[in-house]
Design a protein around this motif. Sequence first.
Motif, PDB file in Angstrom:
ATOM      1  N   LYS A 128      46.179  39.311  49.334  1.00 33.03           N
ATOM      2  CA  LYS A 128      46.118  37.841  48.820  1.00 33.03           C
ATOM      3  C   LYS A 128      44.701  37.501  48.910  1.00 33.03           C
ATOM      4  O   LYS A 128      44.390  37.650  49.983  1.00 33.03           O
ATOM      5  CB  LYS A 128      47.020  37.114  49.471  1.00 33.03           C
ATOM      6  N   LEU A 129      44.168  37.503  47.842  1.00 34.57           N
ATOM      7  CA  LEU A 129      42.573  37.089  47.708  1.00 34.57           C
ATOM      8  C   LEU A 129      42.477  35.854  46.876  1.00 34.57           C
ATOM      9  O   LEU A 129      43.347  35.310  46.059  1.00 34.57           O
ATOM     10  CB  LEU A 129      41.915  38.311  46.973  1.00 34.57           C
ATOM     11  N   THR A 130      41.109  35.381  46.893  1.00 38.32           N
ATOM     12  CA  THR A 130      40.522  34.195  46.158  1.00 38.32           C
ATOM     13  C   THR A 130      39.397  34.688  45.318  1.00 38.32           C
ATOM     14  O   THR A 130      38.222  35.057  45.958  1.00 38.32           O
ATOM     15  CB  THR A 130      40.296  32.913  46.958  1.00 38.32           C
ATOM     16  N   PRO A 131      39.327  34.772  44.014  1.00 36.26           N
ATOM     17  CA  PRO A 131      40.582  34.550  43.103  1.00 36.26           C
ATOM     18  C   PRO A 131      41.550  35.740  43.427  1.00 36.26           C
ATOM     19  O   PRO A 131      41.198  36.574  43.806  1.00 36.26           O
ATOM     20  CB  PRO A 131      39.869  34.576  41.965  1.00 36.26           C
ATOM     21  N   PRO A 132      42.775  35.547  42.695  1.00 35.09           N
ATOM     22  CA  PRO A 132      43.868  36.598  42.922  1.00 35.09           C
ATOM     23  C   PRO A 132      43.449  37.739  42.213  1.00 35.09           C
ATOM     24  O   PRO A 132      42.474  37.959  41.405  1.00 35.09           O
ATOM     25  CB  PRO A 132      44.945  35.944  42.655  1.00 35.09           C
ATOM     26  N   LEU A 133      44.070  38.699  42.540  1.00 36.00           N
ATOM     27  CA  LEU A 133      43.793  40.225  41.827  1.00 36.00           C
ATOM     28  C   LEU A 133      44.223  40.007  40.257  1.00 36.00           C
ATOM     29  O   LEU A 133      45.045  39.215  40.334  1.00 36.00           O
ATOM     30  CB  LEU A 133      44.576  41.382  42.455  1.00 36.00           C
ATOM     31  N   ARG A 134      43.555  40.701  39.505  1.00 32.64           N
ATOM     32  CA  ARG A 134      43.685  40.611  37.953  1.00 32.64           C
ATOM     33  C   ARG A 134      44.742  41.703  37.590  1.00 32.64           C
ATOM     34  O   ARG A 134      44.475  42.773  38.296  1.00 32.64           O
ATOM     35  CB  ARG A 134      42.298  40.508  37.433  1.00 32.64           C
ATOM     36  N   PRO A 135      44.955  41.591  36.254  1.00 32.96           N
ATOM     37  CA  PRO A 135      45.542  42.682  35.536  1.00 32.96           C
ATOM     38  C   PRO A 135      44.763  43.887  35.448  1.00 32.96           C
ATOM     39  O   PRO A 135      43.322  43.715  35.453  1.00 32.96           O
ATOM     40  CB  PRO A 135      45.934  42.249  34.067  1.00 32.96           C
ATOM     41  N   GLU A 136      45.376  45.050  35.094  1.00 31.33           N
ATOM     42  CA  GLU A 136      44.370  46.303  35.048  1.00 31.33           C
ATOM     43  C   GLU A 136      43.248  46.146  33.776  1.00 31.33           C
ATOM     44  O   GLU A 136      42.096  46.766  33.839  1.00 31.33           O
ATOM     45  CB  GLU A 136      45.134  47.412  35.022  1.00 31.33           C
ATOM     46  N   GLU A 137      43.848  45.675  32.857  1.00 33.02           N
ATOM     47  CA  GLU A 137      42.886  45.416  31.495  1.00 33.02           C
ATOM     48  C   GLU A 137      41.573  44.576  32.353  1.00 33.02           C
ATOM     49  O   GLU A 137      40.350  44.891  31.536  1.00 33.02           O
ATOM     50  CB  GLU A 137      43.450  44.673  30.399  1.00 33.02           C
ATOM     51  N   ASP A 138      41.593  43.535  33.022  1.00 31.00           N
ATOM     52  CA  ASP A 138      40.703  42.766  33.313  1.00 31.00           C
ATOM     53  C   ASP A 138      39.804  43.596  34.310  1.00 31.00           C
ATOM     54  O   ASP A 138      38.549  43.331  34.204  1.00 31.00           O
ATOM     55  CB  ASP A 138      41.179  41.410  33.887  1.00 31.00           C
ATOM     56  N   ARG A 139      40.540  44.138  35.266  1.00 31.69           N
ATOM     57  CA  ARG A 139      39.699  45.084  36.271  1.00 31.69           C
ATOM     58  C   ARG A 139      38.846  46.023  35.492  1.00 31.69           C
ATOM     59  O   ARG A 139      37.401  46.258  35.733  1.00 31.69           O
ATOM     60  CB  ARG A 139      40.601  45.970  36.896  1.00 31.69           C
ATOM     61  N   MET A 140      39.501  46.967  34.339  1.00 34.60           N
ATOM     62  CA  MET A 140      38.558  47.709  33.634  1.00 34.60           C
ATOM     63  C   MET A 140      37.472  47.035  32.988  1.00 34.60           C
ATOM     64  O   MET A 140      36.324  47.762  33.018  1.00 34.60           O
ATOM     65  CB  MET A 140      39.593  48.389  32.682  1.00 34.60           C
ATOM     66  N   ALA A 141      37.726  46.039  32.436  1.00 33.66           N
ATOM     67  CA  ALA A 141      36.346  45.420  31.599  1.00 33.66           C
ATOM     68  C   ALA A 141      35.541  44.835  32.549  1.00 33.66           C
ATOM     69  O   ALA A 141      34.159  44.972  32.450  1.00 33.66           O
ATOM     70  CB  ALA A 141      36.884  44.140  31.026  1.00 33.66           C
ATOM     71  N   VAL A 142      35.795  44.461  33.966  1.00 30.97           N
ATOM     72  CA  VAL A 142      34.808  44.003  34.738  1.00 30.97           C
ATOM     73  C   VAL A 142      34.039  45.415  35.119  1.00 30.97           C
ATOM     74  O   VAL A 142      32.779  45.107  35.706  1.00 30.97           O
ATOM     75  CB  VAL A 142      35.477  43.222  35.796  1.00 30.97           C
ATOM     76  N   VAL A 143      34.654  46.453  35.457  1.00 27.64           N
ATOM     77  CA  VAL A 143      34.100  47.562  35.970  1.00 27.64           C
ATOM     78  C   VAL A 143      32.815  48.008  34.853  1.00 27.64           C
ATOM     79  O   VAL A 143      31.809  48.360  35.051  1.00 27.64           O
ATOM     80  CB  VAL A 143      35.088  48.960  36.011  1.00 27.64           C
ATOM     81  N   GLU A 144      33.479  47.725  33.673  1.00 26.69           N
ATOM     82  CA  GLU A 144      32.319  48.367  32.458  1.00 26.69           C
ATOM     83  C   GLU A 144      31.128  47.390  32.526  1.00 26.69           C
ATOM     84  O   GLU A 144      30.159  47.522  32.031  1.00 26.69           O
ATOM     85  CB  GLU A 144      33.109  48.309  31.334  1.00 26.69           C
TER      86      GLU A 144
END
Length: 428
Positions: free
Chosen positions: A275-291
Motif C-alpha cells: 500500500k503506497l501513496t499514490p497507489p500502485l498502477r496498472p502495468e500499462e502505466d508502469r511501462m509508460a513511466v519506465v519509458e
Amino acid sequence: MTVFLENARIINPETLEESSGNLILHEGLIAAIGAASAPKGAQIIDCAGKCVAPGIVDLGVKIGEPGERHRESFRSAGLAAAAGGVTTIIARPDTSPAIDTPEVLEFVTRRAAEAPVRIHHMAALTKSRKGHEMVEIGFMLDAGALAFTDCDHVVTDTKVLGRALSYARSLGALVIGHPQDPGLSKGAAVTSGKFASLLGLPGVHPMAERIGLDRDLGMVEMTGVRYHADQITCARSLPPLERAKANGLDVTAGVSIHHLTLNDLDVGDYRSFFKLTPPLRPEEDRMAVVEAVASGLIDIICSMHSPQDEESKRLPFEDAAPGAVALQTFLPAAMRLYHAGAMDLPMLFRAMSLNPAKRLGLPQGRMAEGAPADLVLFDPDAPFMLDRSKLLSKSKNTPFDGQRMEGRVIATFVAGRQVFGQEGMNNA
C-alpha cells in the motif's frame, strides 16, 4: 587518506558511457580517472571489474525525527542508505512537528550530523503543512532548506498556493508538489478498476493525478516558480508534463522505484506492505513511466522511503498506513530495470544521482575529476534473497520481502571515506 580503486567498471551518467579503468580519491574528491598506477601510500581496493558509479542522491526520504524516532532515526536511515549505495539523503518535512521554522530545521540539521551519509532537508511550504499560511521561505532558505513541499498534504486553496509560489519565485526557491486531486484521492487504497472491484477495496482513478498535475502546472505558468512533481505514475500525466517542458516552464518530475518495478496486481493478497501513496498502477502505466524515465521526460528516480511501524501496517489493507522503506533496497530494485533491458546503468544513474543533484544545486552525482568522491561500488548481477529482518532501517515494511533480487552493494564512499563495505573486500 588517498584511495586507489583499480579494475573498475566506471559508470558515467553525464556522458551516458561506461569504461574500464582506475580512480584516485583524495581529500574528499575524485582526483583522477584512468590513472595508470596508485599514488605512494594509497589504500588500494581491487574492484575486480565491478561497477563504480556516483552515489545515489535520494530526493524525498521520510525520517522520523522529530516525533517518530521509533520508526526511523537519522542514524538508522544513514546506515540503511550507506548499505544501499545512497550517499545523499534529501529528507522530507512531514515530521511531527513539521519542519516549518528555522529552529526546527536547525535542530534536525544538528541531529543529522550523526549519520554516515550526507543529509539535507526540505522545508514545509505552509505552516504545519495545513495549507493556510506559507512559511518564512527566506528565513528557511538561510537556514539551509533545499526545497519546499507539503508532501502529500496538497494545498487546496489556490490563492494561498499562488502567493507561496510567487514568493518562492522571487527568491529562486524550488517547490515540490504532490500531483493529486485530494478530493478524488481521499480514502482510496488502490487504483480504481476491475481488479480493485474484485478485491473490494476503495480506489482512485488515475485522472486524479492528471487533474492535480494540470492544476499545479497552471500555477507554475502563472508564477514562473521552479517546480518539481514528486511522483508521476500514470500515462495520462505524461502529455501535460511534456507540453510544460516544451513551453519552457522550469519543471521537472520524479517517480518512486516502487512504481517503476511493481504494479497494482501485487496487492492481490492484501499485503499492506504494497500500500503506497499514490497507489500502485496498472502495468500499462508502469511501462509508460519506465519509458518516460529512459527518454528523460521524467527526470528523477527516488525511493520515497516511508518507514511505518508494525502496528501501522498489520491492519486490514484499507486501514493500513501507506508507504514502504526503500533506502537499502533502492539499488537492487533499480537493477530489475537494468536486467529487463529497460535502461542501461548510465541512464539509471542519470536519474538516481546526476539529475537530483543538479535540480537541487548540489555538486554530487557526477563521475568527473574534481567532483565529490561520493561513490558506490556494486555488483549488478549478484543474486540474493531479501530478508526484511536484516534491513538496517528501524522499520521493515518492504514489499520485496522474500523476493529474489540482483544487485549487491560492495562498498560505499562519502567524501572519499568508506562508510560501508562487506567483509572480504579485497584491500591491498
